[in-house]
Design a protein around this motif. Structure first.
Motif, PDB file in Angstrom:
ATOM      1  N   MET A   1       3.812   6.819  -0.569  1.00 53.20           N
ATOM      2  CA  MET A   1       4.876   7.290  -1.335  1.00 53.20           C
ATOM      3  C   MET A   1       5.949   6.027  -1.861  1.00 53.20           C
ATOM      4  SD  MET A   1       4.263  10.181  -1.355  1.00 53.20           S
ATOM      5  CE  MET A   1       2.760  10.855  -0.871  1.00 53.20           C
ATOM      6  N   VAL A   2       6.092   5.205  -0.893  1.00 56.23           N
ATOM      7  CA  VAL A   2       7.230   4.104  -1.336  1.00 56.23           C
ATOM      8  C   VAL A   2       6.590   3.227  -2.485  1.00 56.23           C
ATOM      9  CG1 VAL A   2       8.373   2.147  -0.356  1.00 56.23           C
ATOM     10  CG2 VAL A   2       8.047   4.019   0.991  1.00 56.23           C
ATOM     11  N   ASP A   3       5.311   3.111  -2.407  1.00 55.62           N
ATOM     12  CA  ASP A   3       4.821   2.259  -3.548  1.00 55.62           C
ATOM     13  C   ASP A   3       4.766   3.187  -4.994  1.00 55.62           C
ATOM     14  OD1 ASP A   3       3.857   0.374  -1.966  1.00 55.62           O
ATOM     15  OD2 ASP A   3       1.708   1.206  -1.808  1.00 55.62           O
ATOM     16  N   TYR A   4       4.851   4.535  -4.634  1.00 51.96           N
ATOM     17  CA  TYR A   4       4.905   5.235  -5.828  1.00 51.96           C
ATOM     18  C   TYR A   4       6.498   5.176  -6.509  1.00 51.96           C
ATOM     19  CZ  TYR A   4       0.573   7.718  -5.102  1.00 51.96           C
ATOM     20  OH  TYR A   4      -0.647   8.103  -4.497  1.00 51.96           O
ATOM     21  N   ILE A   5       7.229   5.325  -5.545  1.00 50.34           N
ATOM     22  CA  ILE A   5       8.851   5.135  -5.811  1.00 50.34           C
ATOM     23  C   ILE A   5       9.247   3.567  -6.475  1.00 50.34           C
ATOM     24  CG2 ILE A   5      11.204   5.256  -4.697  1.00 50.34           C
ATOM     25  CD1 ILE A   5      10.062   7.447  -2.756  1.00 50.34           C
ATOM     26  N   GLU A   6       8.568   2.947  -5.744  1.00 54.79           N
ATOM     27  CA  GLU A   6       9.004   1.494  -6.452  1.00 54.79           C
ATOM     28  C   GLU A   6       8.508   1.338  -8.054  1.00 54.79           C
ATOM     29  OE1 GLU A   6       6.946  -1.510  -4.087  1.00 54.79           O
ATOM     30  OE2 GLU A   6       8.482  -1.593  -2.928  1.00 54.79           O
ATOM     31  N   ALA A   7       7.712   1.800  -8.344  1.00 55.08           N
ATOM     32  CA  ALA A   7       7.233   1.618  -9.684  1.00 55.08           C
ATOM     33  C   ALA A   7       8.316   2.281 -10.550  1.00 55.08           C
ATOM     34  CB  ALA A   7       5.918   2.317  -9.955  1.00 55.08           C
ATOM     35  N   THR A   8       8.865   3.624 -10.324  1.00 59.44           N
ATOM     36  CA  THR A   8       9.758   4.137 -10.833  1.00 59.44           C
ATOM     37  C   THR A   8      11.319   3.286 -10.668  1.00 59.44           C
ATOM     38  OG1 THR A   8      11.213   6.129 -11.352  1.00 59.44           O
ATOM     39  CG2 THR A   8      10.185   6.135  -9.551  1.00 59.44           C
TER      40      THR A   8
ATOM     41  N   PHE B   1      16.698   3.320  -4.230  1.00 58.00           N
ATOM     42  CA  PHE B   1      16.111   4.571  -3.490  1.00 58.00           C
ATOM     43  C   PHE B   1      16.319   4.501  -1.928  1.00 58.00           C
ATOM     44  CE2 PHE B   1      14.214   5.325  -7.321  1.00 58.00           C
ATOM     45  CZ  PHE B   1      13.863   6.875  -7.205  1.00 58.00           C
ATOM     46  N   VAL B   2      16.977   5.477  -1.448  1.00 55.11           N
ATOM     47  CA  VAL B   2      16.973   5.718   0.146  1.00 55.11           C
ATOM     48  C   VAL B   2      16.014   6.371   0.348  1.00 55.11           C
ATOM     49  CG1 VAL B   2      18.693   5.957   1.931  1.00 55.11           C
ATOM     50  CG2 VAL B   2      19.570   5.436  -0.235  1.00 55.11           C
ATOM     51  N   ILE B   3      15.034   6.266   1.367  1.00 60.90           N
ATOM     52  CA  ILE B   3      13.892   6.922   1.718  1.00 60.90           C
ATOM     53  C   ILE B   3      13.991   7.191   3.100  1.00 60.90           C
ATOM     54  CG2 ILE B   3      11.578   6.901   1.795  1.00 60.90           C
ATOM     55  CD1 ILE B   3      11.491   4.835  -0.414  1.00 60.90           C
ATOM     56  N   GLU B   4      14.161   8.478   3.587  1.00 62.40           N
ATOM     57  CA  GLU B   4      14.361   8.717   4.893  1.00 62.40           C
ATOM     58  C   GLU B   4      12.881   9.099   5.413  1.00 62.40           C
ATOM     59  OE1 GLU B   4      17.457  11.477   7.509  1.00 62.40           O
ATOM     60  OE2 GLU B   4      15.786  12.727   6.599  1.00 62.40           O
ATOM     61  N   VAL B   5      12.679   8.680   6.690  1.00 56.00           N
ATOM     62  CA  VAL B   5      11.158   8.690   7.099  1.00 56.00           C
ATOM     63  C   VAL B   5      11.468   9.559   8.590  1.00 56.00           C
ATOM     64  CG1 VAL B   5      10.139   7.052   5.928  1.00 56.00           C
ATOM     65  CG2 VAL B   5      11.037   6.559   8.223  1.00 56.00           C
ATOM     66  N   MET B   6      10.221   9.804   9.294  1.00 56.10           N
ATOM     67  CA  MET B   6      10.228  10.421  10.514  1.00 56.10           C
ATOM     68  C   MET B   6      10.804   9.514  11.675  1.00 56.10           C
ATOM     69  SD  MET B   6       7.671  13.659  10.820  1.00 56.10           S
ATOM     70  CE  MET B   6       8.155  15.087   9.797  1.00 56.10           C
TER      71      MET B   6
ATOM     72  N   ALA C   1       4.263  -7.729  -1.775  1.00 54.92           N
ATOM     73  CA  ALA C   1       3.928  -7.246  -0.488  1.00 54.92           C
ATOM     74  C   ALA C   1       2.645  -6.260  -0.728  1.00 54.92           C
ATOM     75  CB  ALA C   1       5.032  -6.317  -0.050  1.00 54.92           C
ATOM     76  N   SER C   2       2.598  -5.275  -1.570  1.00 52.63           N
ATOM     77  CA  SER C   2       1.768  -4.354  -1.751  1.00 52.63           C
ATOM     78  C   SER C   2       0.439  -4.485  -2.865  1.00 52.63           C
ATOM     79  CB  SER C   2       2.209  -3.031  -1.817  1.00 52.63           C
ATOM     80  OG  SER C   2       3.127  -2.972  -3.247  1.00 52.63           O
ATOM     81  N   LYS C   3       0.547  -5.734  -3.193  1.00 47.10           N
ATOM     82  CA  LYS C   3      -0.572  -6.078  -4.236  1.00 47.10           C
ATOM     83  C   LYS C   3      -1.832  -6.452  -3.673  1.00 47.10           C
ATOM     84  CE  LYS C   3       1.318  -7.053  -8.587  1.00 47.10           C
ATOM     85  NZ  LYS C   3       1.960  -7.998  -9.307  1.00 47.10           N
TER      86      LYS C   3
END
Ligand code: ATP
Length: 768
Positions: free
Chosen positions: A178-185, A193-198, A464-466
């Motif tokens: 999900m973070v990878d998707y969000i990074e692109a946008t 983006f602030v991403i809340e996780v469990m 990092a994710s490449k």
């Protein structure tokens, strides 16, 4: 007279987590294999209290297809009745009435606490059942001791004593996806983006997601930020933006607090990032709360493996237990499955929560395992790049060459990025050598451009994710490129150390460089190899970067192929895997998808093996009454045999089946090298790369030990429960099967029996 069969029950309890089904399958099948009766308790403790149809004996075929399903197929529940003694009394009665001798519970710390309480009370529960006339003394006599073993199923990875809980890597994968998707946008719009996780009490998911994705800031419960966290976070974000970064990612665990115990909400963070007043960041900021998607989906390869191996170990623990044995749970430390005292782990887990509540944050961190504190350090290193805080004095700063050797593997870029970050934070100069030794050797004084250059942080920060290798990789060995030339280039660039990332060729290259040290003084610098290859065949480690990514690709591929046969049901797929002369990925993928047979180069393929396997498949299909939902899989490593390949084996099976079932071959090929690297590969890349940098730095600039000490040319690796450096010379001489390009001994070979047993393969199929 034969002793009565042991009856072993398994249940899943608390929040569901991916991998619980692998546990159920492994327990049921191992129990049956070892001559016991297997039971499932449906709906967690609720099933134990209600009894009846919720406690069921399970047959071998009933757990078919379990590996590829998410959640838990035998259900879970929060059971209020079990908190109270009357509920546990009824549960005990149901256990005795069903003749259950042992209970294997997969759940979080609550479930495991309940289990231990149950065991502690057991004698008094039996007494009460007899004294109140609910059961007779004869009925309870065979069940004087309750045998319980715990397995930790939780997405939070919150139990002390184990590096990973079953399900945590699947949840981490979902988050990172999900973070990878969000990074692109985010990058497209230059947004934050602030991403809340469990993670109410445990920041593992948030921290590891931060490390895997290269997030700018992370908020976790164990390490709350100071009163001035507003300024701290804004300073970090500002600094990263000043490098030219177009995106900002902040990850916040749902249990994140400040040092005074006040909750830090995503809204507060958003307001701060979006602040338009003077000096404010004024970033276009959005909040994403990931919620239950983190629990969902099928289990990643690692959780299937963990659930399976721990399920098998739990049955063994049950059978070996005596009335004196302390209740244990099954843990994993680095790569080793171990039994540990249950209540100590539960007590330690509770003390982390208490330490956080009492604001003893150092204590909270120290109670987490070493991986957690290492990764916290990783996070700090990669986010605090280019600050002066940790810079070494000028004369201690080194110039370090970075080189990738061999085929690309997931995590190579993350490793390079983390090591570059470390260099920048300490004041070292990291230099990229492009395209392996071949690229290095192409360097000529008249055309020096491109082969070697200093890293630029803005460029590296996005790695990092490449997948693949951004600095380029090549299989050529230094001997092929010309050792003298390579040595002269190392001298020319005045490298103080060399950091290599790669597979078996990289190991071979390092060995050549070490041997050539006598002849070429320029090579007398510390050199370290971080193994990265999908084949996982580098001596000195049980795990190479990229092997987890590869396994996930293979597992997804196999799941799809298996499902494609669900219409016809009667189909065997023979799937060819990569791996060179190492059967690691074939075996581990076989474990994670439930293969009917796995063929590997370490064993080869004989006519007898094929005959046994084909005969067995005929029997399986003849007995299959149609309830199984998908096809069957055979995995064959590309070099398992010089005679039999996937196509030939599929043809043999088809011919022998005489139309009663079908067989096809399937070759996933380079898909196995993976697209986006798995979070496990990324996180381990970061942790191991930083350890490599510390190791190199330990030798200092131009020190004598940098060439005389055995560990000055070494491989970093996981061995059993430790992460260690091993001298290349030792591995060359004692640990390497050179003709077959693999280690002399491989721990994973011990898993072959489990793959065969759980896949239902005849015991005599393989050679001794
Ligand atoms: P998660 O990590 O997902 O929260 P968990 O196993 O910690 O999982 P809980 O809800 O705490 O989840 O526990 C699951 C069930 O275990 C409870 O509903 C209850 O039936 C039983 N249980 C938990 N704690 C105890 C206890 N102290 N005594 C008896 N039973 C308990």
């Amino acid at each position: 007279m034969e002793a009565p069969k042991k009856k072993i029950a398994v249940m899943t309890s608390g929040g569901d987590s991916p991998g619980m089904n692998a546990v159920v399958r492994a327990v049921v099948r191992t129990a049956i294999h070892l001559g016991c009766d297997a039971f499932c308790v449906y709906e967690g403790y609720e099933g134990l209290v209600k009894g009846g149809d919720l406690i069921r004996q399970m047959g071998w075929a009933e757990v078919r297809g379990y590996l590829s399903e998410g959640g838990t197929l035998i259900g879970t529940a929060r059971c209020m009745a079990f908190y109270e003694r009357p509920g546990r009394l009824t549960a005990a009665k149901n256990m005795v009435l069903n003749g259950i001798d042992a209970l294997i519970i997969c759940g979080g710390d609550g479930s495991l606490t309940g289990a231990d309480k149950f065991r502690g009370e057991w004698p008094s529960l039996l007494e009460e059942l007899v004294s109140t006339g609910q059961l007779t003394a004869d009925q309870v006599k065979p069940y004087q001791h309750l045998n319980i073993v715990g397995l930790v199923g939780s997405i939070d990875n919150d139990l002390s004593g184990t590096d990973a809980t079953i399900g945590c890597y699947s949840a981490l994968s979902r988050i990172c996806e999900m973070v990878d998707y969000i990074e692109a946008t985010a990058s497209s719009h230059s947004r934050a983006f602030v991403i809340e996780v469990m993670g109410r009490h445990c920041g593992w998911l948030a921290l590891l997601a931060g490390v895997a994705t290269g997030a700018d800031f992370v908020f976790i419960p164990e390490r709350p930020v100071s009163e001035c966290w507003h300024e701290e976070m804004c300073a970090v974000v500002k600094r990263h933006r000043s490098f030219g970064k177009r995106k900002t990612i902040v990850i916040v665990a749902e249990g994140a607090n400040d040092k005074d115990g006040n909750k830090i909400s995503p809204e507060q963070i958003k307001d701060l990032l979006a602040d338009k007043s003077e000096g404010g960041l004024a970033l276009d900021t959005r909040i994403t709360t990931l919620g239950h998607v983190q629990r969902g989906g099928t289990a990643v390869a690692y959780d299937r493996m963990l659930g399976t191996l721990q399920g098998v170990e739990a049955v063994k623990a049950v059978l070996e237990a005596t009335p004196e044995t302390e209740t244990c749970f099954i843990a994993i430390n680095e790569n080793k499955i171990v039994r540990k005292p249950l209540m100590k782990a539960v007590a330690e887990t509770k003390s982390v929560v208490q330490a956080v509540e009492a604001k003893q944050f150092d204590k909270a961190m120290s109670l987490r395992d070493t991986e957690f504190s290492d990764q916290y350090k990783s996070y700090l290193t990669t986010t605090n790049v280019k600050t002066d805080e940790h810079k070494l004095p000028e004369k201690e700063r080194m110039k370090i060459g970075f080189i990738n050797v061999g085929a690309p593997a997931g995590g190579m870029n993350a490793a390079v990025r983390a090591a570059v970050a470390y260099c920048f934070s300490r004041g070292h100069t990291p230099m990229a050598i492009h395209n392996g030794f071949a690229g290095f050797a192409r360097h000529h004084d008249d055309k020096p451009v491109g082969a070697v250059r200093e890293f630029d942080w803005l460029e590296v920060d996005g790695w990092a994710s490449k997948g693949g290798s951004e600095i380029g990789t090549n299989r050529e060995l230094p001997s092929e490129s010309g050792m003298e030339h390579v040595a002269s280039l190392i001298a020319k660039y005045e490298f103080d150390a060399l950091f290599m990332v790669g597979g078996f060729e990289a190991f071979h290259a390092l060995s050549q460089l070490r041997i050539a040290r006598g002849q070429f003084p320029a090579l007398r610098i510390p050199m370290v190899l971080l193994p990265a290859t999908i084949s996982n065949n580098v001596p000195g480690t049980e795990y190479s970067l990229g092997s987890d990514t590869c396994l996930n690709e293979l597992v997804q591929y196999c799941d799809k192929i298996k499902q494609s046969a669900s219409a016809t049901r009667r189909r065997v797929f023979v799937i060819e895997t990569q791996g060179g002369r190492s059967g690691y990925i074939a075996t581990l993928a076989g474990l994670a998808v439930g293969a009917s047979a796995v063929y590997i180069p370490e064993e080869g393929i004989s006519l007898g093996m094929l005959n046994t396997d084909v005969t067995h498949l005929k029997k399986v299909f003849a007995e299959d009454t149609g309830q199984s939902r998908a096809g069957r899989l055979i995995l064959i490593n590309e070099k398992a045999s010089s005679v039999y390949d996937a196509k030939l084996i599929a043809n043999i099976i088809r011919d022998e089946a005489h139309g009663r079932f079908e067989s096809r071959e399937s070759i996933p090929g380079h898909v196995q090298q993976g697209g986006v690297p798995s979070p496990m590969d990324r996180c381990r890349a970061v942790r191991h790369a930083i350890k490599c940098m510390e190791h190199l730095q330990g030798y200092g600039k131009k020190s004598a030990a940098g060439s005389t000490d055995a560990l000055s040319t070494s491989v970093i690796g996981i061995k059993g429960s430790e992460l260690v450096f091993t001298a290349v010379q030792e591995l060359e001489e004692h640990g390497t099967d050179w003709p077959n390009r693999r280690p002399k001994q491989s721990e994973w070979l011990r898993m072959r029996d489990i793959v065969d047993v759980l896949g239902g393969r005849p015991q005599h199929a393989r050679p001794e």
